[in-house]
Scaffold this active site. Structure first.
Site, PDB file in Angstrom:
ATOM      1  N   CYS A 124       0.858  -1.042  -0.002  1.00 42.49           N
ATOM      2  CA  CYS A 124       0.022  -0.073   0.048  1.00 42.49           C
ATOM      3  C   CYS A 124       1.072   1.318  -0.115  1.00 42.49           C
ATOM      4  CB  CYS A 124      -0.887  -0.087   1.159  1.00 42.49           C
ATOM      5  SG  CYS A 124      -2.160   1.410   1.024  1.00 42.49           S
ATOM      6  N   CYS A 125       1.964   1.244   0.796  1.00 41.62           N
ATOM      7  CA  CYS A 125       2.770   2.547   1.183  1.00 41.62           C
ATOM      8  C   CYS A 125       3.627   2.714  -0.458  1.00 41.62           C
ATOM      9  CB  CYS A 125       3.723   2.206   2.083  1.00 41.62           C
ATOM     10  SG  CYS A 125       3.353   2.472   3.775  1.00 41.62           S
ATOM     11  N   CYS A 207      -1.056   8.837   6.833  1.00 42.32           N
ATOM     12  CA  CYS A 207      -2.168   8.559   6.322  1.00 42.32           C
ATOM     13  C   CYS A 207      -3.163   8.175   7.617  1.00 42.32           C
ATOM     14  CB  CYS A 207      -2.461   7.297   5.502  1.00 42.32           C
ATOM     15  SG  CYS A 207      -1.596   7.309   3.934  1.00 42.32           S
ATOM     16  N   CYS A 210      -3.368   4.972   9.397  1.00 43.10           N
ATOM     17  CA  CYS A 210      -2.124   4.271   9.818  1.00 43.10           C
ATOM     18  C   CYS A 210      -1.566   5.164  10.983  1.00 43.10           C
ATOM     19  CB  CYS A 210      -1.157   4.087   8.784  1.00 43.10           C
ATOM     20  SG  CYS A 210      -1.831   3.046   7.396  1.00 43.10           S
ATOM     21  N   CYS A 235       8.080   3.193   5.780  1.00 49.72           N
ATOM     22  CA  CYS A 235       7.532   3.139   4.368  1.00 49.72           C
ATOM     23  C   CYS A 235       8.087   2.957   3.230  1.00 49.72           C
ATOM     24  CB  CYS A 235       6.293   4.206   4.420  1.00 49.72           C
ATOM     25  SG  CYS A 235       7.121   5.867   3.937  1.00 49.72           S
TER      26      CYS A 235
END
Length: 242
Positions: A124-125, A207, A210, A235
């Site tokens: 996702c990162c 985000c 997170c 990340c």
């Protein structure tokens, strides 16, 4: 010229410019003059990044300021972005995730799959941050960041200028050795817009899904990806490759 000698020369050249400057704005001005059109600054609208943005915009420096809009940011972060534009009247370039990659990822694994595994979170990162960053840094020579040594244990041994082999450029961390009191005092004394989440215990803001506020006594990065082991909390944006 070999990769190592190229990197060493780029680092040495940048260090000389910084050492010859009397302060951070002067250093940024010298770097921008030495690498016209090839110097960029990435902001996440943190305390640190707002200070550097202030230096760039207040001095009308020809340095592109950009941000990575992951699509999952806090409303307060977007408000800080807007306040910054209103105060300085200068552009901040947004970079977004590739729509096709993001659609496939979320379609297959769901919108909150990053809680399920470290691999999912890193994927996702990569989609939301790393790949857009690579586009932002393409064909650039110098990447300015708001990294401070206090951010995490693995940043304590960093140098103010370093080579980023992943993106093939030099990184400059002008606030590396600033402490938090010095940083926040500068923000308040210069009336710089800042993210109100900082007043609610959020010290490192990414985000929304997170990031959480930290508790008294917790590490600076404890609020990022809090469900993971501490040694995994990066990340992929800042890979040390000296």
């Amino acid at each position: 010229m070999s990769f190592t000698s190229t990197a060493n020369k780029e680092i040495s050249d940048l260090q000389q410019l910084i050492e010859a400057a009397t302060d951070i704005p002067s250093a940024l001005h010298a770097i921008a003059a030495a690498y016209p059109g090839q110097v960029v600054f990435s902001t996440s609208f943190s305390w640190e990044d707002q200070v550097i943005t202030h230096f760039i915009f207040s001095n009308q420096l020809p340095i592109e300021v950009f941000t990575l809009d992951t699509g999952r940011m806090f409303p307060e972060t977007y408000s800080t972005w807007s306040s910054t534009l209103q105060k300085y009247r200068q552009p901040i370039t947004p970079y977004y995730p590739d729509a096709t990659s993001l659609q496939a990822f979320v379609g297959e694994k769901g919108p909150n799959n990053f809680y399920e595994s470290v691999d999912n979170r890193k994927q996702c990162c990569h989609i939301r941050k790393v790949e857009p960053l690579q586009r932002a840094l393409r064909n650039k020579k110098v990447w300015i960041t708001g990294i401070r040594a206090a951010h995490s244990p693995n940043r304590h041994d960093m140098t103010q200028v370093e080579w980023d082999g992943s993106n093939n450029l030099v990184k400059y961390h002008p606030l590396l050795n600033w402490d938090t009191d010095e940083l926040t005092a500068f923000v308040h004394n210069n009336n710089i817009p800042y993210n109100p989440l900082h007043d609610r215990g959020f010290v490192s803001i990414g985000c929304a899904p997170c990031t959480r506020a930290i508790k008294p006594g917790e590490d600076f990065r404890a609020g990022r990806w809090w469900w993971e082991d501490a040694d995994k909390k990066e990340c992929g944006l800042h890979v040390h490759a000296n």
